[in-house]
Design a protein around this motif. Structure first.
Motif, mmCIF file in Angstrom:
data_model
loop_
_atom_site.group_PDB
_atom_site.id
_atom_site.type_symbol
_atom_site.label_atom_id
_atom_site.label_comp_id
_atom_site.label_asym_id
_atom_site.label_seq_id
_atom_site.Cartn_x
_atom_site.Cartn_y
_atom_site.Cartn_z
ATOM 1 N N PHE A 234 -24.235 8.338 -10.291
ATOM 2 C CA PHE A 234 -25.103 9.498 -10.512
ATOM 3 C C PHE A 234 -26.165 9.657 -9.429
ATOM 4 O O PHE A 234 -26.307 10.753 -8.869
ATOM 5 C CB PHE A 234 -25.696 9.434 -11.918
ATOM 6 C CG PHE A 234 -24.644 9.453 -12.973
ATOM 7 C CD1 PHE A 234 -24.009 10.631 -13.321
ATOM 8 C CD2 PHE A 234 -24.249 8.282 -13.623
ATOM 9 C CE1 PHE A 234 -23.010 10.662 -14.278
ATOM 10 C CE2 PHE A 234 -23.253 8.293 -14.583
ATOM 11 C CZ PHE A 234 -22.635 9.487 -14.915
ATOM 12 N N PRO A 235 -26.927 8.619 -9.059
ATOM 13 C CA PRO A 235 -27.828 8.797 -7.908
ATOM 14 C C PRO A 235 -27.081 9.024 -6.602
ATOM 15 O O PRO A 235 -27.553 9.770 -5.732
ATOM 16 C CB PRO A 235 -28.648 7.501 -7.883
ATOM 17 C CG PRO A 235 -27.910 6.531 -8.731
ATOM 18 C CD PRO A 235 -27.155 7.318 -9.732
ATOM 19 N N ALA B 285 -33.025 14.840 -2.467
ATOM 20 C CA ALA B 285 -32.122 13.775 -2.906
ATOM 21 C C ALA B 285 -32.827 12.756 -3.784
ATOM 22 O O ALA B 285 -32.295 12.338 -4.826
ATOM 23 C CB ALA B 285 -31.500 13.086 -1.697
ATOM 24 N N THR B 286 -34.022 12.344 -3.400
ATOM 25 C CA THR B 286 -34.735 11.334 -4.191
ATOM 26 C C THR B 286 -35.255 11.912 -5.507
ATOM 27 O O THR B 286 -35.222 11.234 -6.531
ATOM 28 C CB THR B 286 -35.913 10.751 -3.396
ATOM 29 O OG1 THR B 286 -36.748 11.815 -2.904
ATOM 30 C CG2 THR B 286 -35.417 9.935 -2.218
ATOM 31 N N THR B 287 -35.718 13.156 -5.477
ATOM 32 C CA THR B 287 -36.230 13.782 -6.704
ATOM 33 C C THR B 287 -35.117 13.973 -7.723
ATOM 34 O O THR B 287 -35.294 13.686 -8.916
ATOM 35 C CB THR B 287 -36.890 15.134 -6.386
ATOM 36 O OG1 THR B 287 -37.965 14.933 -5.458
ATOM 37 C CG2 THR B 287 -37.439 15.780 -7.641
ATOM 38 N N CYS C 9 -25.351 12.858 -2.208
ATOM 39 C CA CYS C 9 -24.258 13.564 -1.534
ATOM 40 C C CYS C 9 -24.427 15.071 -1.645
ATOM 41 O O CYS C 9 -24.192 15.812 -0.681
ATOM 42 C CB CYS C 9 -22.913 13.143 -2.137
ATOM 43 S SG CYS C 9 -22.423 11.444 -1.769
ATOM 44 N N PHE C 10 -24.853 15.534 -2.817
ATOM 45 C CA PHE C 10 -25.063 16.969 -3.021
ATOM 46 C C PHE C 10 -26.177 17.487 -2.119
ATOM 47 O O PHE C 10 -26.066 18.571 -1.528
ATOM 48 C CB PHE C 10 -25.395 17.241 -4.486
ATOM 49 C CG PHE C 10 -25.694 18.683 -4.782
ATOM 50 C CD1 PHE C 10 -24.732 19.655 -4.608
ATOM 51 C CD2 PHE C 10 -26.942 19.061 -5.246
ATOM 52 C CE1 PHE C 10 -25.004 20.991 -4.874
ATOM 53 C CE2 PHE C 10 -27.230 20.384 -5.513
ATOM 54 C CZ PHE C 10 -26.254 21.354 -5.332
ATOM 55 N N GLY D 46 -33.303 6.346 -3.699
ATOM 56 C CA GLY D 46 -32.835 7.000 -4.921
ATOM 57 C C GLY D 46 -32.359 6.018 -5.967
ATOM 58 O O GLY D 46 -32.643 6.175 -7.163
ATOM 59 N N LEU D 47 -31.636 4.979 -5.551
ATOM 60 C CA LEU D 47 -31.180 3.950 -6.488
ATOM 61 C C LEU D 47 -32.361 3.211 -7.095
ATOM 62 O O LEU D 47 -32.402 2.953 -8.313
ATOM 63 C CB LEU D 47 -30.258 2.965 -5.769
ATOM 64 C CG LEU D 47 -28.860 3.461 -5.394
ATOM 65 C CD1 LEU D 47 -28.184 2.494 -4.442
ATOM 66 C CD2 LEU D 47 -28.008 3.666 -6.649
#
Length: 265
Positions: A109-110, A84-86, A115-116, A161-162
């Protein structure tokens, strides 16, 4: 906060479509398709089991019961965070052509990448269930409480991630440094060992592991799924506290810098 909630609700269908698009792109022209989301953690777990279980003696000499399930829980939680972070880190840069043409909230987008990664993580839980059945690992009703560490881990990961997605717009080198950092992070997250038996209490390495938020998310999941115990107050406070701090920091940094994105992408 009301404006953020209204904006999120307005663009919920866009978020759903982006997740669906990534899902289809991931398995396009793939023979195994969605099955790979189950096979991949199984195969990775087998590799870790051979290395850390057989070669380093974690199974027989390390005192870890149900080592395969123990290992897979740590692997699933860490893989979700890493994926998720990458992906979220480069999500704003990847959406640059679209952002220059139409208005879309940049946080979408992040958030979509997070979520994905969570969708893929849910598929990987099927692999965990298979491992528990095949190895005869007891199943407990307390596993239903796993929602708390998973939700707080999602919030913690989204905040990171943000923060990273905003930072990468201005400093591209962060992407390369993050790969090195996550490699080191894996070894201090107790994915494949028990720090209480493998590390000397009071040592620097022990304190580093205890200070790592991912260790607490992983341990909380093992607590309810593997050991059949309810979450302790300490686990709830640490997991919830890190989630709030990370998400708050991520949102504040992202909102402060987002108006300058168009000048750098």
């Amino acid at each position: 906060m009301k404006d953020c909630a209204a904006s999120f609700w307005r663009y919920r269908y866009l978020l759903q479509n982006l997740v669906s698009r990534d899902f289809k792109l991931k398995y396009r022209r793939s023979v195994l398709g969605v099955l790979w989301s189950v096979l991949n953690p199984l195969m990775m777990c087998l590799v870790y089991w051979v290395v850390f279980g057989s070669f380093l003696g974690q199974v027989r000499g390390g005192g870890i019961d149900n080592f395969m399930a123990y290992l897979m829980i740590g692997q699933l939680a860490f893989s979700f965070f890493n994926d998720a972070t990458t992906a979220g880190m480069s999500s704003v840069l990847g959406a640059a052509p679209l952002l220059k043409k139409v208005y879309i909230p940049k946080y979408i987008f992040p958030l979509e990448k997070c979520c994905f990664a969570m969708v893929n993580c849910f598929f990987s839980f099927l692999a965990l269930l298979m491992v528990m059945i095949l190895t005869g690992t007891p199943m407990h009703w307390s596993a239903l409480l796993a929602w708390f560490p998973m939700v707080t881990l999602f919030m913690f990961t989204l905040g990171i991630g943000l923060f990273l997605s905003a930072l990468v717009v201005f400093f591209r080198d962060v992407m390369h440094m993050w790969t090195v950092f996550t490699t080191a992070l894996m070894y201090v997250s107790a994915v494949f060992y028990d720090p209480h038996t493998m590390l000397t209490q009071g040592s620097l390495a022990y304190y580093v592991v205890m200070a790592n938020p991912l260790y607490w998310y992983i341990t909380s999941m093992r607590q309810v799924i593997l050991w059949g115990k309810p979450l302790t107050a300490q686990m709830c406070l640490i997991c919830g506290g890190w989630a709030v701090v990370s998400l708050t920091l991520g949102v504040l940094v992202f909102r402060k810098l987002q108006d300058k994105f168009v000048l750098h992408i």
